[in-house]
Design a protein around this motif. Structure first.
Motif, PDB file in Angstrom:
ATOM      1  N   ALA A  88       1.226  -1.022  -0.343  1.00 19.20           N
ATOM      2  CA  ALA A  88       0.111   0.192  -0.486  1.00 19.20           C
ATOM      3  C   ALA A  88       0.771   1.406   0.087  1.00 19.20           C
ATOM      4  N   HIS A  89       1.983   1.193   0.046  1.00 16.88           N
ATOM      5  CA  HIS A  89       2.493   2.143  -0.052  1.00 16.88           C
ATOM      6  C   HIS A  89       2.420   3.476  -1.315  1.00 16.88           C
ATOM      7  N   GLY A  90       2.257   3.167  -2.069  1.00 17.85           N
ATOM      8  CA  GLY A  90       1.618   4.357  -3.202  1.00 17.85           C
ATOM      9  C   GLY A  90       0.329   4.615  -2.597  1.00 17.85           C
ATOM     10  N   LEU A  91      -0.365   3.631  -2.278  1.00 19.54           N
ATOM     11  CA  LEU A  91      -1.800   4.486  -1.613  1.00 19.54           C
ATOM     12  C   LEU A  91      -1.335   5.724  -0.441  1.00 19.54           C
ATOM     13  N   VAL A  92      -0.542   5.196   0.223  1.00 16.89           N
ATOM     14  CA  VAL A  92       0.022   5.839   1.208  1.00 16.89           C
ATOM     15  C   VAL A  92       0.814   7.193   1.142  1.00 16.89           C
ATOM     16  N   ASP A  93       1.582   7.634   0.092  1.00 16.25           N
ATOM     17  CA  ASP A  93       1.558   8.356  -0.357  1.00 16.25           C
ATOM     18  C   ASP A  93       0.908   9.532  -1.487  1.00 16.25           C
ATOM     19  N   ARG A  94       0.281   9.158  -1.557  1.00 17.60           N
ATOM     20  CA  ARG A  94      -1.393  10.144  -1.880  1.00 17.60           C
ATOM     21  C   ARG A  94      -1.846  10.422  -0.768  1.00 17.60           C
ATOM     22  N   TRP A  95      -1.796   9.656   0.140  1.00 20.97           N
ATOM     23  CA  TRP A  95      -3.219  10.117   1.218  1.00 20.97           C
ATOM     24  C   TRP A  95      -1.987  11.214   1.751  1.00 20.97           C
ATOM     25  N   LEU A  96      -0.663  10.881   2.407  1.00 20.30           N
ATOM     26  CA  LEU A  96       0.267  11.637   2.339  1.00 20.30           C
ATOM     27  C   LEU A  96       0.082  12.935   1.660  1.00 20.30           C
ATOM     28  N   ALA A  97      -0.497  13.369   0.171  1.00 18.51           N
ATOM     29  CA  ALA A  97      -0.134  14.468  -0.468  1.00 18.51           C
ATOM     30  C   ALA A  97      -1.316  15.231  -0.664  1.00 18.51           C
ATOM     31  N   ASP A  98      -2.302  14.004   0.046  1.00 23.31           N
ATOM     32  CA  ASP A  98      -3.250  15.187  -0.662  1.00 23.31           C
ATOM     33  C   ASP A  98      -3.989  15.699   0.672  1.00 23.31           C
ATOM     34  N   GLY A  99      -3.383  15.102   2.420  1.00 19.49           N
ATOM     35  CA  GLY A  99      -3.885  15.193   3.756  1.00 19.49           C
ATOM     36  C   GLY A  99      -4.807  15.044   4.489  1.00 19.49           C
ATOM     37  N   THR A 100      -4.949  13.299   3.806  1.00 21.73           N
ATOM     38  CA  THR A 100      -5.359  12.005   4.147  1.00 21.73           C
ATOM     39  C   THR A 100      -4.872  11.297   5.280  1.00 21.73           C
ATOM     40  N   VAL A 101      -3.640  11.492   5.545  1.00 20.74           N
ATOM     41  CA  VAL A 101      -3.104  11.422   6.512  1.00 20.74           C
ATOM     42  C   VAL A 101      -3.128  11.984   8.181  1.00 20.74           C
ATOM     43  N   GLU A 102      -2.891  13.196   7.609  1.00 23.30           N
ATOM     44  CA  GLU A 102      -3.055  14.255   8.397  1.00 23.30           C
ATOM     45  C   GLU A 102      -4.721  14.127   9.273  1.00 23.30           C
ATOM     46  N   ALA A 103      -5.232  14.508   8.342  1.00 24.33           N
ATOM     47  CA  ALA A 103      -7.023  14.193   9.210  1.00 24.33           C
ATOM     48  C   ALA A 103      -7.103  12.796   9.639  1.00 24.33           C
ATOM     49  N   VAL A 104      -6.723  11.887   9.621  1.00 29.31           N
ATOM     50  CA  VAL A 104      -6.384  10.731  10.694  1.00 29.31           C
ATOM     51  C   VAL A 104      -5.874  11.183  11.657  1.00 29.31           C
ATOM     52  N   PHE A 105      -4.918  11.471  11.492  1.00 28.72           N
ATOM     53  CA  PHE A 105      -3.673  11.412  13.027  1.00 28.72           C
ATOM     54  C   PHE A 105      -4.942  13.038  13.272  1.00 28.72           C
ATOM     55  N   ARG A 106      -5.269  13.396  12.823  1.00 29.46           N
ATOM     56  CA  ARG A 106      -6.440  14.575  13.904  1.00 29.46           C
ATOM     57  C   ARG A 106      -6.978  14.254  14.607  1.00 29.46           C
ATOM     58  N   ARG A 107      -7.835  13.549  14.053  1.00 27.97           N
ATOM     59  CA  ARG A 107      -9.002  12.070  14.598  1.00 27.97           C
ATOM     60  C   ARG A 107      -8.514  11.544  16.272  1.00 27.97           C
ATOM     61  N   THR A 108      -7.623  10.662  15.325  1.00 23.60           N
ATOM     62  CA  THR A 108      -7.151   9.652  16.216  1.00 23.60           C
ATOM     63  C   THR A 108      -5.599   9.299  17.077  1.00 23.60           C
ATOM     64  N   GLY A 109      -4.969  10.472  16.474  1.00 24.46           N
ATOM     65  CA  GLY A 109      -3.668  10.191  17.179  1.00 24.46           C
ATOM     66  C   GLY A 109      -2.788   8.887  16.737  1.00 24.46           C
ATOM     67  N   GLY A 110      -2.765   8.324  15.561  1.00 29.29           N
ATOM     68  CA  GLY A 110      -2.237   7.366  14.831  1.00 29.29           C
ATOM     69  C   GLY A 110      -2.070   7.834  13.599  1.00 29.29           C
ATOM     70  N   ALA A 111      -0.995   7.791  12.846  1.00 31.07           N
ATOM     71  CA  ALA A 111      -0.620   7.992  11.755  1.00 31.07           C
ATOM     72  C   ALA A 111      -0.404   6.624  10.763  1.00 31.07           C
ATOM     73  N   LEU A 112      -0.338   6.820   9.511  1.00 31.50           N
ATOM     74  CA  LEU A 112      -0.883   5.811   8.789  1.00 31.50           C
ATOM     75  C   LEU A 112       0.088   5.628   7.819  1.00 31.50           C
ATOM     76  N   PHE A 113       0.084   4.274   8.487  1.00 33.00           N
ATOM     77  CA  PHE A 113       1.418   3.731   7.330  1.00 33.00           C
ATOM     78  C   PHE A 113       1.046   2.522   6.822  1.00 33.00           C
ATOM     79  N   PRO A 114       2.128   2.265   5.669  1.00 30.47           N
ATOM     80  CA  PRO A 114       2.235   1.153   4.156  1.00 30.47           C
ATOM     81  C   PRO A 114       1.253  -0.162   5.544  1.00 30.47           C
ATOM     82  N   GLY A 115       1.860  -0.616   6.254  1.00 34.25           N
ATOM     83  CA  GLY A 115       1.539  -2.039   7.185  1.00 34.25           C
ATOM     84  C   GLY A 115       0.019  -2.026   7.605  1.00 34.25           C
ATOM     85  N   SER A 116      -0.345  -0.669   7.678  1.00 33.36           N
ATOM     86  CA  SER A 116      -1.505  -0.277   8.723  1.00 33.36           C
ATOM     87  C   SER A 116      -2.947  -1.085   8.907  1.00 33.36           C
ATOM     88  N   PRO A 117      -3.619  -1.309   9.516  1.00 31.81           N
ATOM     89  CA  PRO A 117      -4.955  -1.846   8.626  1.00 31.81           C
ATOM     90  C   PRO A 117      -5.308  -0.929   7.858  1.00 31.81           C
TER      91      PRO A 117
END
Length: 486
Positions: free
Chosen positions: A99-128
């Motif tokens: 899921a490397h490419g998917l996380v790259d896109r989510w890093l770029a479009d702000g999805t990773v940050e949006a999830v972190f601001r809600r849960t305190g967890g940063a997405l990475f390729p091997g996370s569920p």
């Protein structure tokens, strides 16, 4: 006796303890990892067979009644199971990079940050989250057939107890869908990741940890069994790290830095996660880095050295490793703490024809130490620091870590995760055990002041080199890519 079961990434262990916390016996079985082009999978059937085998061997060696058992294991990844807990497809490991490419896109479009601001967890390729989203795009039929997407220990618990439904605990549920304030799933995160229609796959959360009775496989029928916490939180409990500000460094396949906190800071750079514990209001600020003993294993194998030679190799090179530097980011999925950089790869700097194996090995151990210092600072360590894991079996590396970290270490040896699993189970069943006796450190290691000052300068240089490596690792935005699995 009391039994702790620790289902690790490459090794499954079961340990028997008496009431004072003394180890009576330990049984272990290795389990395989299938690596293919960035994909990392495991045979769930092999893992479960290893669990029952170590339990049968353990109870045969120590023919005492089992008062209770606690279960812990590796976190993250995706273990798709049917209604009986049987695998629907090979389990996908937390080490997976598809899921490397998917996380790259989510890093770029702000999805990773949006999830972190809600849960305190940063997405990475091997996370569920990323793995389920990848499967939804590439293997939707597997998700259609599955009854639940669980973590490793949850699969084992369901099969050992014959439970009619999948259940997890708040520690494993913490990444990435749990709202740490309500301790329940955040449906908004599912929406952000495009997984709302897969909501049914999330297992029920046992809060406190779910309990059940063993059905007779591995453990005697009727044995009380508790599910959780997962290995990082279990190790903190087993090392006696329970006071706010105190920390734990686990020197294992994953280099995990944990600090106990009663706060919840959803600001800053998205990285790591908050692990909820069985005490509401108490969490672990976790920075579980991908660097760890796997990096050292690779360097030892590449140089033709053996693990038994580690102390001698470390003694054979001076601090600074004769000018050799290693940024030890060898994982195929990049790094996840204290930053998320899926494209980051290892750098070996200052290598020449004069470089010796001892220089490379020491530089790797120093680089892992610098990574640990970075993670502990980001996690907010202010109190004492305990250390455990396979890396602590090397006295020389433990001393090196104390010097690089510049602080005393409380070394806790033995089956720390299994101890924590038993202590958690005892709490769940109301069995009184002396936690202080169970978690007493094996030894204390103080840093050498001169070497600590030297490594403080080296750490600053490490951060400068890392900043450049991160800049080179960042891709441009584009279509979602990644490995397709094996």
């Amino acid at each position: 006796m009391f039994v702790g079961i620790d289902v690790g990434t490459s090794l499954v262990k079961a340990a028997a303890f008496d009431r004072s916390g003394r180890v009576l016996a330990v049984e272990a079985r290795p389990v395989g990892l299938d690596l293919c082009g960035g994909a990392v999978e495991q045979d769930a059937g092999e893992v479960y067979a290893a669990v029952t085998a170590v339990l049968e061997a353990l109870t045969a060696r120590v023919p005492e009644p089992v008062e209770l058992a606690g279960l812990t294991g590796q976190g993250d990844g995706v273990w798709l199971v049917d209604a009986a807990g049987l695998p629907v497809r090979p389990a996908i490991s937390w080490m997976d990079g598809r899921a490397h490419g998917l996380v790259d896109r989510w890093l770029a479009d702000g999805t990773v940050e949006a999830v972190f601001r809600r849960t305190g967890g940063a997405l990475f390729p091997g996370s569920p989250g990323p793995l389920l989203a990848w499967l939804d795009r590439h293997e939707p039929a597997c998700l259609d057939r599955a009854a639940a997407a669980v973590c490793c220990k949850d699969m084992v618990f369901q099969r050992l107890t014959g439970a009619g439904r999948a259940v997890t605990d708040v520690s494993d549920a913490s990444m990435p869908f749990l709202d740490p304030r309500t301790r329940s799933y955040d449906d908004g995160v599912l929406e952000l990741l495009g997984l709302a229609r897969r909501r049914r796959l999330l297992p029920a959360i046992g809060d406190p940890a779910a309990t059940g009775e063993a059905g007779g496989e591995g453990l005697p029928a009727g044995t009380p069994l508790a599910n959780g916490p997962y290995d990082l939180a279990a190790c903190a409990l087993g090392a006696g790290v329970t006071a706010p500000g105190d920390g734990l460094l686990i020197v294992g396949t994953c280099l995990a830095s944990l600090v106990v906190t009663t706060g919840l800071d959803l600001g800053g750079e998205p990285a790591g996660l908050y692990i909820s514990t069985d005490r509401p209001g108490h969490r672990l600020r976790a920075m579980p880095a991908m660097v760890g003993t796997a990096a050292l294993d690779w360097v030892l194998a590449t140089t033709g050295a053996r693990h038994q030679e580690l102390d001698a190799l470390l003694a054979g090179a001076p601090p600074g490793s004769s000018g050799v530097r290693v940024l030890p980011y060898f994982a195929p999925s990049g790094e996840r703490a204290p930053f998320v950089e899926p494209g980051l790869r290892a750098d070996l700097l200052g290598v020449s024809l004069e470089t010796r194996p001892a220089d490379l090995v020491r530089a790797t151990c120093e680089g892992i130490g610098y990574a640990a210092r970075h993670c502990l600072a980001a996690a907010g360590l202010t109190g004492t620091l305990a250390v455990c894991g396979g890396g602590t079996r090397s006295a020389a590396w433990t001393r090196l870590l104390a010097d690089v970290l510049g602080r005393p270490l409380r070394v806790v040896e033995g089956e720390v995760g299994a101890r924590g699993a038993v202590l958690a189970a005892a709490g769940r069943y109301g069995v009184e055990l002396d936690a202080g006796a169970w978690t007493r450190p094996t030894r204390l290691v103080d840093p050498d002041p001169d070497r600590a000052a030297y490594y403080a300068r080296g750490y600053a240089e490490h951060l400068e080199l890392l900043a450049g490596a991160r800049e080179r690792a960042r891709p441009g935005t584009g279509p979602v890519t990644g490995v397709t699995g094996c």
